[in-house]
Scaffold this active site. Structure first.
Site, PDB file in Angstrom:
ATOM      1  N   HIS B 129       0.779  -1.161  -0.214  1.00 33.65           N
ATOM      2  CA  HIS B 129       0.000   0.057   0.176  1.00 33.65           C
ATOM      3  C   HIS B 129       0.779   1.340   0.054  1.00 33.65           C
ATOM      4  CE1 HIS B 129      -2.824   2.787   1.615  1.00 33.65           C
ATOM      5  NE2 HIS B 129      -3.919   2.067   1.354  1.00 33.65           N
ATOM      6  N   ASP B 207       2.961  -4.786   8.032  1.00 32.78           N
ATOM      7  CA  ASP B 207       1.481  -3.906   7.990  1.00 32.78           C
ATOM      8  C   ASP B 207       0.543  -4.890   8.178  1.00 32.78           C
ATOM      9  OD1 ASP B 207      -0.550  -2.504   7.030  1.00 32.78           O
ATOM     10  OD2 ASP B 207       0.439  -1.983   5.028  1.00 32.78           O
ATOM     11  N   GLN B 210      -4.806  -4.785   7.173  1.00 35.45           N
ATOM     12  CA  GLN B 210      -5.771  -5.724   6.403  1.00 35.45           C
ATOM     13  C   GLN B 210      -5.940  -7.264   7.411  1.00 35.45           C
ATOM     14  OE1 GLN B 210      -8.105  -4.890   4.319  1.00 35.45           O
ATOM     15  NE2 GLN B 210      -7.328  -3.038   3.695  1.00 35.45           N
ATOM     16  N   LYS B 233     -10.251  -0.449  10.466  1.00 33.23           N
ATOM     17  CA  LYS B 233     -10.744  -1.576   9.572  1.00 33.23           C
ATOM     18  C   LYS B 233     -11.075  -2.768  10.487  1.00 33.23           C
ATOM     19  CE  LYS B 233      -7.352   0.039   6.242  1.00 33.23           C
ATOM     20  NZ  LYS B 233      -7.927   0.471   5.056  1.00 33.23           N
ATOM     21  N   CYS B 371      -4.806   2.427  -3.711  1.00 32.01           N
ATOM     22  CA  CYS B 371      -3.445   2.812  -3.307  1.00 32.01           C
ATOM     23  C   CYS B 371      -2.359   1.969  -3.466  1.00 32.01           C
ATOM     24  CB  CYS B 371      -3.589   2.900  -1.673  1.00 32.01           C
ATOM     25  SG  CYS B 371      -4.866   4.475  -1.413  1.00 32.01           S
TER      26      CYS B 371
HETATM   27  C1  LIG Z   1      -2.525  -2.796   3.710  1.00 32.25           C
HETATM   28  C2  LIG Z   1      -2.759  -1.240   4.073  1.00 32.25           C
HETATM   29  N1  LIG Z   1      -1.841  -0.791   4.530  1.00 32.25           N
HETATM   30  C3  LIG Z   1      -2.256   0.562   5.097  1.00 32.25           C
HETATM   31  C4  LIG Z   1      -3.387   1.085   5.153  1.00 32.25           C
HETATM   32  C5  LIG Z   1      -3.478   2.565   5.466  1.00 32.25           C
HETATM   33  O1  LIG Z   1      -4.270   2.559   6.501  1.00 32.25           O
HETATM   34  P1  LIG Z   1      -4.897   3.974   7.113  1.00 32.25           P
HETATM   35  O2  LIG Z   1      -5.361   4.826   5.905  1.00 32.25           O
HETATM   36  O3  LIG Z   1      -5.828   3.605   8.110  1.00 32.25           O
HETATM   37  O4  LIG Z   1      -3.644   4.688   7.881  1.00 32.25           O
HETATM   38  C6  LIG Z   1      -4.258   0.485   4.423  1.00 32.25           C
HETATM   39  C7  LIG Z   1      -5.674   1.094   4.319  1.00 32.25           C
HETATM   40  O5  LIG Z   1      -6.005   1.476   3.306  1.00 32.25           O
HETATM   41  C8  LIG Z   1      -4.110  -0.965   3.922  1.00 32.25           C
HETATM   42  O6  LIG Z   1      -4.996  -1.275   3.415  1.00 32.25           O
END
Ligand SMILES: Cc1ncc(COP(=O)(O)O)c(C=O)c1O
Lengths: 153, 413
Positions: B129, B207, B210, B233, B371
């Site tokens: 991401h 990370d 998910q 999430k 993203c």
């Molecule tokens: C795999 C992953 N990493 C990071 C993020 C970023 O999360 P946040 O926007 O809650 O900081 C997301 C969410 O969109 C994600 O799916």
């Protein structure tokens, strides 16, 4: 399906999306603008050859994108070829008005472009319809060579 | 890890806990399949927030009055709950952040600034991401470190782990990777990746955006140095998130934001700082958010994340099978091991046309690059359409989606 959807995706629009007109490049003497919509990955390469008085002599495009951006580009090229600079500018203004404001009676000069009016009900899709036109305005503003526009810039 | 509750789960009753799901969009029942972007909140969480705001709110660690102690207890209690939720050895290893993105930026700014130098390598994967990519790009620019990537296999969306040995050279100081890909659903073998990182002396960061709300997580079993996730999430409010950091590493890290709450003493010229986690939480934190996160954890643990995973797996499998039956539709990512989502492309309809069409029928999908621009580029796709599930979704909803996708195909085809 439903009325708003059918107004957005009119047959003319779907037809232009499936069989875009003026799809291709201009070999020589054209201004090239690369327009992109990073939020959905749409890309358009617009080629315009202007006459001495800045009228649109020839206009083509390549690229990929959603039905709305493709159809908008295709319809735009059909509309703009042979227009004077002033006519082209007026069309761009009328188109922007059509997709962003509630106009009672869209300018007749828009002709086929009026099918894009359905976008008004879908605010997230306005930038899809505008992408080719923003690229054209960039082409008009630049003198020669190539430029870029982005919906996110 | 928590033993599953003995009783069987009434999934339909759980669904009724979510007020937002009980609505119609344009005359059709809402089908919410955008859970990878953000999940919904059950009444238990909404009630906890309200109760806190109506009875206990005050600033934390400051006032010597009743409300401040209640708020502090609630906030620090939430920290302990999070620690248990992910198997951390102690609550001092839990730093509250605004979300995954901020947690990763914290590591990049604090750990990165101190421990990275020119010539070092940050190893990432092509699945990341943007929030597990851009902070490292910024850090690399500042420090002169280089980025390196574990390639993703185009055919099935898994990582080319056979290359790991060649990529994990001694210059690699940090290996950061996603647990589950939000773009195509790949589940990475995180424990194996952390072990490989440790073997060359690299620090590991998972990370877990998910995965945290979707499967049982235990940071000690995974063996990671850092792990990041977002509350929104997993049924908690937006603006909540967690950075887990192994105590020995957090202790060596300098502050990244300065301000109140994080200091021991301050003179006009200089300050001394608290120990972790407070060293990394400058200013008044999102107190009610932490309360909401704790309530969400209670809620999820009552169900059991192993059961949530099994439920979502069955739903995803159902969607995969159904999608395979629609000609002109290609599902991306791994066939088997995958998170609770299907990411696909339909020949006759661009993702944005498809999601606009679906939205008109009350079906919330996501279309675009999610993203994951570099991943989409690698897959040679401008974007995909994604349906992402959670435990309150049903097989009937997946079936309804298939009807809508078929209708879209007729409409645009
Ligand atoms: C795999 C992953 N990493 C990071 C993020 C970023 O999360 P946040 O926007 O809650 O900081 C997301 C969410 O969109 C994600 O799916």
């Amino acid at each position: 399906m439903n009325a708003e959807l059918d107004e957005l995706y009119q047959q003319v629009l779907l037809d232009h999306a499936k069989r875009p007109r003026n799809f291709g490049e201009i070999a020589e003497g054209a201004v090239h603008v690369h327009g992109d919509n990073p939020s959905c990955g749409d890309e358009i390469h617009l080629h315009v050859r202007f006459g001495e008085d800045r009228g649109v002599e020839e206009i083509k495009f390549t690229g990929h994108g959603c039905a709305i951006s493709l159809a908008s580009a295709s319809l735009m090229t059909m509309k703009l070829r042979g227009r004077t600079a002033a006519e082209a500018t007026a069309l761009a203004t009328a188109l922007r008005e059509l997709v962003t404001t509630e106009v009672a009676e869209p300018t007749a000069a828009l002709g086929d472009l009026r099918v894009l009016g359905g976008v008004r009900k879908f605010p997230q899709r306005v930038k899809c319809a505008m992408l080719p036109w923003r690229a054209f305005e960039q082409a008009q503003a630049g003198n020669a060579g190539s430029g870029r526009v982005s919906t996110e810039a | 890890m928590h033993a599953p509750a003995p009783r069987s789960i009434d999934w339909a009753a759980l669904r009724a806990d979510f007020p937002i799901l009980q609505q119609e969009i344009r005359g059709r029942p809402l089908i919410y399949f955008d859970n990878a972007a953000s999940t919904q909140r059950p009444r238990a969480v909404l009630d906890a927030l309200r109760h806190f705001d109506e009875h206990d709110h005050a600033n934390v660690h400051r006032g010597l009055h009743e409300l401040s102690s209640r708020a502090t207890d609630a906030y620090e209690g939430a920290r302990q709950k999070v620690a248990r939720f992910i198997g951390a050895a102690n609550a001092e290893e839990i730093v509250f952040t605004r979300g995954t993105t901020e947690a990763i930026n914290l590591v990049a700014n604090s750990w990165g600034a101190k421990f990275l130098k020119a010539g070092d390598v940050i190893l990432l994967t092509e699945l990341e991401h943007h929030s597990n990519l851009v902070p490292w790009q910024l850090l690399a620019e500042r420090t002169g470190a280089r980025l390196r990537f574990v390639p993703v296999r185009v055919e099935d969306g898994t990582l080319e782990l056979e290359q790991l040995g060649a990529l994990l050279t001694p210059e690699v100081k940090l290996f950061a990777f996603t647990h589950i890909s939000n773009g195509i659903g790949t589940i990475n073998p995180v424990a194996e990746l952390c072990r490989a990182a440790r073997a060359v002396g690299a620090v590991s960061l998972v990370d877990a955006a998910q995965s945290a709300g979707h499967l049982p997580l235990d940071v000690q079993q995974i063996g990671c140095d850092f792990l990041a996730f977002s509350g929104h999430k997993m049924c908690a409010p937006t603006g909540t998130g967690v950075l887990y950091g192994r105590a020995e590493i957090l202790e060596q890290m300098p502050p990244w934001h300065g301000g109140g709450e994080m200091i021991v003493s301050v003179t006009l010229e200089k300050s001394t700082f608290k120990t972790p986690p407070h060293r990394f939480e400058a200013g008044t934190p999102n107190i009610s958010g932490a309360v909401g996160l704790a309530a969400a954890i209670d809620y999820l643990e009552q169900i059991g994340r192993d059961r949530i995973f099994a439920h979502d797996r069955a739903l995803t499998e159902h969607a995969q099978v159904q999608l395979a039956g629609i000609p002109g539709v290609q599902v991306l990512g791994p066939r088997e091991e995958r998170g609770a989502l299907v990411s696909f492309v339909m020949e006759s309809a661009h993702p944005h046309d498809l999601t606009t069409f679906a939205d008109q029928q009350g079906l919330a999908l996501r279309g675009g690059h999610h993203c994951n621009q570099p991943l989409m580029r690698k897959l040679k796709l401008p974007g995909t359409t994604r349906a992402s599930f959670y435990f309150y979704n049903t097989h009937a909803e997946v079936d309804a989606m298939m009807e809508i996708l078929r209708a879209a195909q007729r409409y645009f085809g």
